[in-house]
Design a protein around this motif. Sequence first.
Motif, PDB file in Angstrom:
ATOM      1  N   PHE A  93       0.838  -1.211   0.000  1.00 37.92           N
ATOM      2  CA  PHE A  93       0.000   0.000   0.000  1.00 37.92           C
ATOM      3  C   PHE A  93       0.871   1.260   0.000  1.00 37.92           C
ATOM      4  O   PHE A  93       0.572   2.241  -0.688  1.00 37.92           O
ATOM      5  CB  PHE A  93      -0.924  -0.031   1.219  1.00 37.92           C
ATOM      6  N   ARG A  97       1.098   4.389  -2.731  1.00 42.32           N
ATOM      7  CA  ARG A  97       0.925   5.795  -2.359  1.00 42.32           C
ATOM      8  C   ARG A  97       2.109   6.629  -2.817  1.00 42.32           C
ATOM      9  O   ARG A  97       1.953   7.761  -3.295  1.00 42.32           O
ATOM     10  CB  ARG A  97       0.754   5.899  -0.846  1.00 42.32           C
ATOM     11  N   GLU A 103      -5.811   6.768  -3.051  1.00 43.05           N
ATOM     12  CA  GLU A 103      -6.011   5.833  -1.947  1.00 43.05           C
ATOM     13  C   GLU A 103      -7.097   4.811  -2.243  1.00 43.05           C
ATOM     14  O   GLU A 103      -6.950   3.617  -1.933  1.00 43.05           O
ATOM     15  CB  GLU A 103      -6.361   6.619  -0.677  1.00 43.05           C
ATOM     16  N   ASP A 104      -8.192   5.229  -2.875  1.00 47.98           N
ATOM     17  CA  ASP A 104      -9.284   4.292  -3.166  1.00 47.98           C
ATOM     18  C   ASP A 104      -8.842   3.199  -4.121  1.00 47.98           C
ATOM     19  O   ASP A 104      -9.115   2.003  -3.915  1.00 47.98           O
ATOM     20  CB  ASP A 104     -10.476   5.055  -3.755  1.00 47.98           C
ATOM     21  N   ASN A 107      -6.355   0.795  -2.368  1.00 46.80           N
ATOM     22  CA  ASN A 107      -7.070  -0.157  -1.511  1.00 46.80           C
ATOM     23  C   ASN A 107      -7.681  -1.281  -2.338  1.00 46.80           C
ATOM     24  O   ASN A 107      -7.650  -2.465  -1.960  1.00 46.80           O
ATOM     25  CB  ASN A 107      -8.161   0.548  -0.715  1.00 46.80           C
ATOM     26  N   GLU A 108      -8.261  -0.939  -3.500  1.00 42.13           N
ATOM     27  CA  GLU A 108      -8.895  -1.934  -4.342  1.00 42.13           C
ATOM     28  C   GLU A 108      -7.864  -2.899  -4.925  1.00 42.13           C
ATOM     29  O   GLU A 108      -8.092  -4.113  -5.003  1.00 42.13           O
ATOM     30  CB  GLU A 108      -9.657  -1.236  -5.469  1.00 42.13           C
ATOM     31  N   ARG A 111      -6.755  -5.216  -2.228  1.00 38.65           N
ATOM     32  CA  ARG A 111      -7.805  -6.189  -1.922  1.00 38.65           C
ATOM     33  C   ARG A 111      -7.723  -7.401  -2.837  1.00 38.65           C
ATOM     34  O   ARG A 111      -8.011  -8.543  -2.451  1.00 38.65           O
ATOM     35  CB  ARG A 111      -9.170  -5.516  -2.040  1.00 38.65           C
ATOM     36  N   HIS A 114      -5.464 -10.096  -1.540  1.00 35.95           N
ATOM     37  CA  HIS A 114      -5.759 -10.680  -0.211  1.00 35.95           C
ATOM     38  C   HIS A 114      -5.852 -12.213  -0.315  1.00 35.95           C
ATOM     39  O   HIS A 114      -6.655 -12.747  -1.068  1.00 35.95           O
ATOM     40  CB  HIS A 114      -7.075 -10.113   0.343  1.00 35.95           C
TER      41      HIS A 114
END
Length: 383
Positions: A93, A97, A103-104, A107-108, A111, A114
């Motif tokens: 992450f 950045r 940021e959105d 995050n996606e 994900r 994961h």
Amino acid sequence: MIVYITSCKSESLSSEGLKVFSFHENFMEKIHQLLSEKNEIKIVYSAPVNLVASSLVRPDLVSSFNESEASLRTLCFLRNQYAERVILFEASFNILRILGVNEDLANELMRLEHISPEQKAVALNALLIRPSLQDALNELRNSTELSVSSISDEFIRISDELLDSSRHKKLVSSKLLRSKVEELTRKLKSTELIKTAAEKEEKKLSGSVLELTSHLLNAQEEFENLLKKYNSDKAFNNRIIKERDLLQRKVDSLQSEIVRLKKENSRNKNYALWLLTALQSAHRKLWKRSFRFRKEAKVKANKIKASECFDAIYYGTHNSDVSASKMLPEIHYVLYGAYEGRNPSLKFNTINYISKYHDVAGWGGIPLIHYIEYGAAENRDMS
């Protein structure tokens, strides 16, 4: 250009400046296409554990560990072949950045990576079972500009640099802002000066406009007066022209009348000359042959001579033929001078007396005899 290589299949997250490719597809051709466009590429790739875990979870995507190993070696090859244009980062992450991914979206992307702890444990065992895959991962880390172990330190360093850069930018921005404020202040002052000058010029122009308007109104009034005078003069001139034309017709008529009268006068003169010559001839003959005529002539001459209206000296002086005729002045006047319109003195005018009194002309006698016998008593004018 940022290229995110994920262990899953999800290219729908691509946005401007970011391309998302899958390890389990032919991403090499797509990256070569980007390189052909002269792009500098920052490749963010999934953790090798995630790559292996996805292979185990989705055997339909990968047929063997050999493909996972080939994918890792492909990344190493790209970094070595395009050392100046390709930079490799293991996905995290913080790295996203730092590279500027919002940021959105970061995050996606994370994900997608994961993986459950159980799957990671299986993947780690798989790596231990397949040393060649571990070797490929080590080789990739060795060829990567920033190793996995130093990413945190590098992130801190980059963050500090970004902070310093941000401070520097703020300082520069502040200086630029102050400079712009000062420039705007100068421009504002200059604008105010220009505005003041413009207002003064506007007042001056307003005064000039008022003055010009006054001159224009005066000029218009003067023009209207001149126009009225012109129309009046034109009407007067037309009237004068009409009167002139009328007078010209009268003059033409009078000239015609004068010509006619001249002709008639010429005839009358000839006729008068003929009558006078005939009378003179008759008087000469009668003076020589008729005693009675001579007696009557002498009576008239004596009456004239006794009158104060006859001046023998004046008559002889102004008529040179009187002395040549060897007649007495009064006799000459009775026989010839009166009928020729001669004046017996300064006091009596023969022609004027006949002209003023029509009855004298119709009487036919000597005008001076008429005045002596009748005119003086009637207070007639003899001059």
